[in-house]
Scaffold this motif. Structure first.
Motif, PDB file in Angstrom:
ATOM      1  N   CYS A  43       0.811  -1.222   0.000  1.00  0.00           N
ATOM      2  CA  CYS A  43       0.000   0.000   0.000  1.00  0.00           C
ATOM      3  C   CYS A  43       0.845   1.274   0.000  1.00  0.00           C
ATOM      4  O   CYS A  43       0.346   2.357  -0.327  1.00  0.00           O
ATOM      5  N   THR A  51      -4.588   2.622  -2.557  1.00  0.00           N
ATOM      6  CA  THR A  51      -4.753   2.984  -1.140  1.00  0.00           C
ATOM      7  C   THR A  51      -4.623   4.481  -0.942  1.00  0.00           C
ATOM      8  O   THR A  51      -5.398   5.089  -0.180  1.00  0.00           O
ATOM      9  N   GLY A 161     -11.120  -0.477   0.168  1.00  0.00           N
ATOM     10  CA  GLY A 161      -9.950  -1.099  -0.423  1.00  0.00           C
ATOM     11  C   GLY A 161     -10.221  -1.862  -1.696  1.00  0.00           C
ATOM     12  O   GLY A 161      -9.392  -2.651  -2.137  1.00  0.00           O
TER      13      GLY A 161
END
Length: 328
Positions: A43, A51, A161
């Motif tokens: 991420c 992200t 996400g």
């Protein structure tokens, strides 16, 4: 979920997946302690904008996203990760309600621990953790609400996400219908979905030059070795990510570099691989913005608002549970 229950399910899923054609393993099992930390590293990579794009939306519009929810509201996050995104939404709610109940749902104990630590920084938040699959965890989180309409306050479910992308279209539709069946009119679903973008950008996001995503993918084999007595040689498998434009999805595979046999001791199972044969470990579907809205509406929600981060091409959509009688 007890450890023995989880291990039994892990064994059953691994056995079924490795004996299927094509071979496959569920991405659910990426997230042991090692996998959870590797995903947090992914991420942060410059090639994985998902992200950062989602976080930018939550930082910029978090107050608007929770505006329909007031006193007595609670938040349920399905797949909580580190809890950082949840905290961005809980903070504005905590400014105007005396107490906020938060339920964390994840199959990873590491993720639950990270989220609990993150939320401990916020005042007036009471966090409960459920190590469970999404539907089971949501049922546990909403079980204490009184049976009458509106009893116990509204529930805001977070499914962020782009986890929805791990489900194929039929499974995603069924999942949203099941979510809606667990909710009452006035409850909400905040749904994060990654959007279609140039193929080269998508492949780079899932096959980074540092090899972090490859390590994340291969850790699934290492987990089978650790927990189920597997004999996978990780050096004999290559990570591969490919964009399937027809189905609008990234596909992740672990490809055997040679003809070989692997044993999974806990299952008493011997698995043969041909050179070039792969284990399909993940599909990540990408969406068009209006497709996300239509998917929610077909499941019994109405779109309150959708926010899009243009540079990272990511959407966050607030869907509110419709009164089915009024909708008819």
């Amino acid at each position: 979920m007890h450890r023995t229950e989880f291990l039994d399910r892990f064994m059953a899923d691994v056995g079924a997946g490795l004996q299927s054609s094509p071979k496959h393993l569920s991405p659910e099992y990426f997230y042991d302690a090692v996998g959870s930390h590797l995903f947090e590293a992914i991420c942060q990579l410059p090639w994985y904008p998902l992200t950062r794009a989602e976080r930018a939306l939550l930082e910029r519009h978090g107050e608007e996203m929770v505006a329909p929810f007031g006193a007595g509201a609670s938040i349920v996050e399905l797949g909580c990760g580190s809890g950082e995104k949840l905290a961005l939404l809980a903070a504005p709610l905590c400014k105007r309600i005396p107490r906020l109940g938060v339920h964390l749902v994840d199959v990873s104990e590491t993720a639950l621990d990270l989220s609990r630590r993150t939320l401990s920084r916020l005042p007036r938040v009471e966090a409960s953790a459920h190590r469970a699959r999404y539907e089971e965890g949501l049922a546990l989180a909403t079980a204490r609400r009184s049976p009458g309409p509106g009893g116990g306050g509204a529930v805001l479910v977070l499914f962020l996400g782009s986890n929805i992308g791990n489900l194929d279209p039929e499974a995603a539709a069924a999942f949203l219908r099941a979510l809606r069946a667990s909710l009452r009119p006035g409850d909400g679903l905040l749904l994060g979905a990654d959007l279609v973008k140039p193929a080269a950008d998508l492949v780079l996001a899932y096959d980074d030059p540092l090899g972090v995503t490859a390590a994340f993918n291969k850790n699934l084999l290492a987990r089978i070795n650790r927990e189920l007595g597997g004999t996978f040689d990780l050096r004999s498998f290559d990570h591969r990510a490919a964009w399937n434009a027809q189905r609008a999805r990234i596909e992740m595979h672990l490809v055997s570099r040679k003809r070989q046999a692997v044993r999974v001791g806990a299952l008493g199972l011997d698995v043969a691989f041909e050179e070039g044969e792969s284990i399909w470990t993940e599909s990540s579907y990408k969406y068009e913005p209006d497709g996300v809205v239509r998917m929610g509406e077909r499941a019994g929600f109405r779109c309150f608002r959708q926010w899009i981060e243009p540079s990272g091409q990511f959407s966050t959509t607030l869907l509110l549970a419709e009164d089915r009688a009024a909708a008819r």
